[in-house]
Design a protein around this motif. Sequence first.
Motif, PDB file in Angstrom:
ATOM      1  N   HIS A   1       0.843  -1.194   0.000  1.00  0.00           N
ATOM      2  CA  HIS A   1       0.000   0.000   0.000  1.00  0.00           C
ATOM      3  C   HIS A   1       0.882   1.250   0.000  1.00  0.00           C
TER       4      HIS A   1
ATOM      5  N   LEU B   1       0.322   5.267   0.958  1.00  0.00           N
ATOM      6  CA  LEU B   1      -0.604   6.150   1.651  1.00  0.00           C
ATOM      7  C   LEU B   1      -0.022   7.557   1.642  1.00  0.00           C
TER       8      LEU B   1
ATOM      9  N   GLN C   1      -0.130  11.169   3.898  1.00  0.00           N
ATOM     10  CA  GLN C   1      -0.558  11.847   5.116  1.00  0.00           C
ATOM     11  C   GLN C   1      -0.420  13.330   4.909  1.00  0.00           C
TER      12      GLN C   1
ATOM     13  N   GLY D   1      -2.615  15.981   9.053  1.00  0.00           N
ATOM     14  CA  GLY D   1      -2.570  14.714   9.768  1.00  0.00           C
ATOM     15  C   GLY D   1      -3.382  13.594   9.166  1.00  0.00           C
ATOM     16  N   GLY D   2      -4.381  13.899   8.318  1.00  0.00           N
ATOM     17  CA  GLY D   2      -5.226  12.852   7.779  1.00  0.00           C
ATOM     18  C   GLY D   2      -4.461  11.924   6.849  1.00  0.00           C
ATOM     19  N   ILE D   3      -4.820  10.651   6.841  1.00  0.00           N
ATOM     20  CA  ILE D   3      -4.146   9.637   6.033  1.00  0.00           C
ATOM     21  C   ILE D   3      -5.134   9.081   5.022  1.00  0.00           C
TER      22      ILE D   3
ATOM     23  N   SER E   1      -5.501   6.455   1.442  1.00  0.00           N
ATOM     24  CA  SER E   1      -4.894   5.413   0.639  1.00  0.00           C
ATOM     25  C   SER E   1      -4.746   5.908  -0.794  1.00  0.00           C
TER      26      SER E   1
ATOM     27  N   MET F   1      -3.048   0.300  -3.901  1.00  0.00           N
ATOM     28  CA  MET F   1      -2.740  -1.044  -3.424  1.00  0.00           C
ATOM     29  C   MET F   1      -2.271  -1.817  -4.648  1.00  0.00           C
TER      30      MET F   1
ATOM     31  N   ILE G   1       3.693   7.226   2.762  1.00  0.00           N
ATOM     32  CA  ILE G   1       3.951   6.061   3.601  1.00  0.00           C
ATOM     33  C   ILE G   1       3.732   4.792   2.796  1.00  0.00           C
TER      34      ILE G   1
ATOM     35  N   LEU H   1      -1.037  -4.540   8.678  1.00  0.00           N
ATOM     36  CA  LEU H   1      -0.058  -3.869   7.834  1.00  0.00           C
ATOM     37  C   LEU H   1       1.194  -3.545   8.641  1.00  0.00           C
TER      38      LEU H   1
ATOM     39  N   PHE I   1       4.264  -0.824   8.477  1.00  0.00           N
ATOM     40  CA  PHE I   1       4.454   0.474   7.849  1.00  0.00           C
ATOM     41  C   PHE I   1       5.920   0.877   7.821  1.00  0.00           C
ATOM     42  N   GLY I   2       6.302   1.589   6.758  1.00  0.00           N
ATOM     43  CA  GLY I   2       7.563   2.301   6.754  1.00  0.00           C
ATOM     44  C   GLY I   2       7.442   3.587   7.559  1.00  0.00           C
ATOM     45  N   GLU I   3       8.568   4.253   7.761  1.00  0.00           N
ATOM     46  CA  GLU I   3       8.570   5.469   8.572  1.00  0.00           C
ATOM     47  C   GLU I   3       8.018   6.673   7.822  1.00  0.00           C
TER      48      GLU I   3
END
Lengths: 108, 114
Positions: free
Chosen positions: A33, A35, A37, A41-43, A45, A48, A86, A96, A98-100
């Motif tokens: 995935h 993503l 942000q 702050g909202g995340i 998608s 995929m 992300i 999931l 996640f990467g940083e």
Amino acid sequence: KNEVEQSPQNLTAQEGEFITINCSYSVGISALHWLQQHPGGGIVSLFMLSSGKKKHGRLIATINIQEKHSSLHITASHPRDSAVYICAVSRGGSRLTFGEGTQLTVNP
Amino acid sequence: NAGVTQTPKFQVLKTGQSMTLQCAQDMNHEYMSWYRQDPGMGLRLIHYSVGAGITDQGEVPNGYNVSRSTTEDFPLRLLSAAPSQTSVYFCASSLASGGWNEQFFGPGTRLTVL
């Protein structure tokens, strides 16, 4: 070592530049995935994928399963693309990893 | 549809206090989850639920409880807040279990524990 590594951590570009963000993972996955942000702050998608390439507007995501690597490209970048991007992987269930994240800043 | 909603948006607690972060979705999603986001780290899974009445622990469950009495709601309880729980908390949902389902995130709750 994290299971999901992103590079670069920070990226500054000028408006109009072509941008690439990379994601490498070390485990077998069922889906990857991307993503976004927002600064607020909202995340959300973006993509995929489990193979090949997907395109949505100026965004393109590719994945190479053999090399365990994915890239997110942004063509003709714009200041509104400034956000944290992300990468996350799924190993079959809904969990999931996640990467940083990659902080992208596009200057006018 | 409102999507995934979270309340409150901001909260300050003192060490030892308890509180509940609320999460609700109106998309009839089976899968719901709670993440925390800390600087320099990716999102980490706290607890998740694959349906009403079913919950399970994620990567960092200590100090948190969840329940899922309805499909719509998935509250996260902090039993006795600690400064290490200062973080931004995100609730997410997807139609079903399985990595091929798009995740929808709430707007987040910024929690500070003094």
